[in-house]
Design a protein around this motif. Structure first.
Motif, short mmCIF file in Angstrom:
data_model
loop_
_atom_site.label_atom_id
_atom_site.label_comp_id
_atom_site.label_asym_id
_atom_site.label_seq_id
_atom_site.Cartn_x
_atom_site.Cartn_y
_atom_site.Cartn_z
N PHE A 61 -5.63 -5.75 6.07
CA PHE A 61 -7.09 -5.83 6.09
C PHE A 61 -7.67 -4.90 7.15
CE2 PHE A 61 -6.36 -10.16 4.19
CZ PHE A 61 -6.91 -9.85 2.96
N GLU A 62 -7.01 -4.84 8.30
CA GLU A 62 -7.52 -4.00 9.39
C GLU A 62 -7.51 -2.53 9.02
OE1 GLU A 62 -9.31 -3.36 12.98
OE2 GLU A 62 -8.82 -5.32 12.10
N ARG A 63 -6.48 -2.12 8.28
CA ARG A 63 -6.33 -0.70 7.97
C ARG A 63 -7.04 -0.27 6.69
NH1 ARG A 63 -0.61 1.93 9.51
NH2 ARG A 63 -0.37 1.11 11.62
N LYS B 200 0.85 -1.18 0.00
CA LYS B 200 0.00 0.00 0.00
C LYS B 200 0.89 1.24 0.00
CE LYS B 200 -3.94 2.27 0.44
NZ LYS B 200 -4.98 2.27 -0.60
N ASP B 201 0.76 2.04 -1.04
CA ASP B 201 1.55 3.27 -1.18
C ASP B 201 3.05 3.00 -1.04
OD1 ASP B 201 -0.81 4.71 -1.49
OD2 ASP B 201 -0.99 5.10 0.66
N GLY B 202 3.50 1.87 -1.61
CA GLY B 202 4.93 1.55 -1.62
C GLY B 202 5.43 0.89 -0.37
N ALA B 203 4.59 0.66 0.63
CA ALA B 203 5.02 0.04 1.89
C ALA B 203 4.40 -1.35 2.01
CB ALA B 203 4.61 0.91 3.07
N PRO B 204 5.15 -2.29 2.60
CA PRO B 204 4.63 -3.65 2.79
C PRO B 204 3.82 -3.75 4.08
CG PRO B 204 6.92 -3.60 3.46
CD PRO B 204 6.59 -2.21 3.00
N PHE B 205 2.77 -4.58 4.06
CA PHE B 205 1.96 -4.82 5.25
C PHE B 205 1.65 -6.30 5.34
CE2 PHE B 205 1.16 -0.40 4.35
CZ PHE B 205 1.07 0.20 5.60
N CYS B 206 1.66 -6.82 6.57
CA CYS B 206 1.22 -8.19 6.77
C CYS B 206 -0.28 -8.24 6.49
CB CYS B 206 1.54 -8.68 8.19
SG CYS B 206 0.57 -7.87 9.49
N PRO B 207 -0.82 -9.42 6.18
CA PRO B 207 -2.25 -9.49 5.85
C PRO B 207 -3.16 -8.92 6.93
CG PRO B 207 -1.15 -11.52 5.18
CD PRO B 207 -0.13 -10.73 5.95
N GLU B 208 -2.84 -9.20 8.21
CA GLU B 208 -3.70 -8.74 9.28
C GLU B 208 -3.77 -7.22 9.34
OE1 GLU B 208 -6.51 -9.45 12.00
OE2 GLU B 208 -5.41 -11.00 10.92
#
Length: 279
Positions: free
Chosen positions: A98-100, A87-95
């Motif tokens: 989805f939460e954000r 998201k916007d060039g940054a990595p996120f874990c699935p949790e």
């Protein structure tokens, strides 16, 4: 590493501190070897700390990372070989992703991770887009909306459809609007004899439609002699009403026009007949 520490006149590389790691130490060794003229091959600059990567490397999002620096932008958990979302060039874990960033269900307010239904200006888990009254999913007939809530046809009509003033049943098709209420056409009848109104005219008494005779009967305005409505001049006597020409002596049937009469057993008599009959 042991040979490097024995070179005379050359300081040993500093010990890593803080969040030191193998990659950090290798990076420092690489810098030291470069100063000594020993060729090294860097693996790029870390996308987080912008320092050279000399050991293990993570390649993702078109950049290279120290493994310990490739972390979730929400909870900072190292992602390593785990799956992630961008998201916007940054990595996120699935949790965290989805939460954000996932739309939330209009029923349970939880993130929607997979399939969803879009309706009434919001999003829903498919299993949560159902009638708010009975909880049943919607069939081919779709749904009805009231104040932002979805209802099946059966419950919507039961809760919100107008009701007939006559039978209190639901009005689904044609209706008659009268007396500040709605009626099935078959229910808008005289509420005394239940006959339909011919010509569409009716009289109202205490919110109920009545034929003229029944209306006057309810109000006590039928002539006691002919049983027809008294709508003009009338004579009130003996607790009843009469057309003026129908208030007559019970014996001689002459009108009691002068207003004086004698009464016997609830019947009016002129003075001569009363004296003749009853002395």
């Amino acid at each position: 590493m042991a040979l490097l520490s024995t070179n005379e006149g050359s300081p040993s590389p500093p010990e890593p501190t803080g969040k030191g790691s193998l990659d950090t130490m290798l990076g420092l060794l690489q810098s030291d070897l470069s100063r000594r003229g020993v060729p090294t091959q860097a693996k790029g600059l870390c996308g987080s700390c912008n320092k050279p990567i000399a050991g293990q490397v993570v390649t993702a999002l078109s950049r290279s990372w120290h493994p310990e620096h490739f972390v979730c932008g929400g909870c900072s958990t190292t992602l390593g070989g785990s799956s992630f979302f961008e998201k916007d060039g940054a990595p996120f874990c699935p949790e965290c992703y989805f939460e954000r960033f996932s739309p939330r269900c209009g029923f349970c307010n939880q993130p929607i991770r997979h399939k969803m239904v879009t309706a009434l200006g919001t999003h829903w888990h498919p299993e949560h887009f159902c009638c708010v009254t009975c909880g049943e999913p919607f069939g081919d007939e779709g749904f009805h909306e009231r104040e932002g809530c979805p209802y099946c046809r059966r419950d919507f009509l039961q809760l919100f459809a107008p009701r007939c003033q006559g039978c209190q049943g639901l009005i689904l098709d044609n209706y008659i609007s009268a007396l500040s209420a709605l009626w099935h056409p078959d229910c808008f009848v005289c509420r005394e004899c239940f006959a339909p109104f011919s010509g569409g005219s009716f009289f109202e008494h205490e919110g109920r439609p009545l034929y003229e005779n029944h209306f006057h009967a309810r109000r006590g305005s039928l002539c006691a002699t002919c049983s027809l409505p008294v709508t003009g001049l009338c004579v009130s006597a003996l607790g009843r009403r009469f057309h003026p020409d129908h208030f007559t002596c019970t014996f001689c049937l002459r009108p009691l026009t002068k207003g004086s009469f004698q009464e016997r057993a609830g019947k009016p008599y002129c003075q001569p007949c009363f004296l003749k009959l009853f002395g």
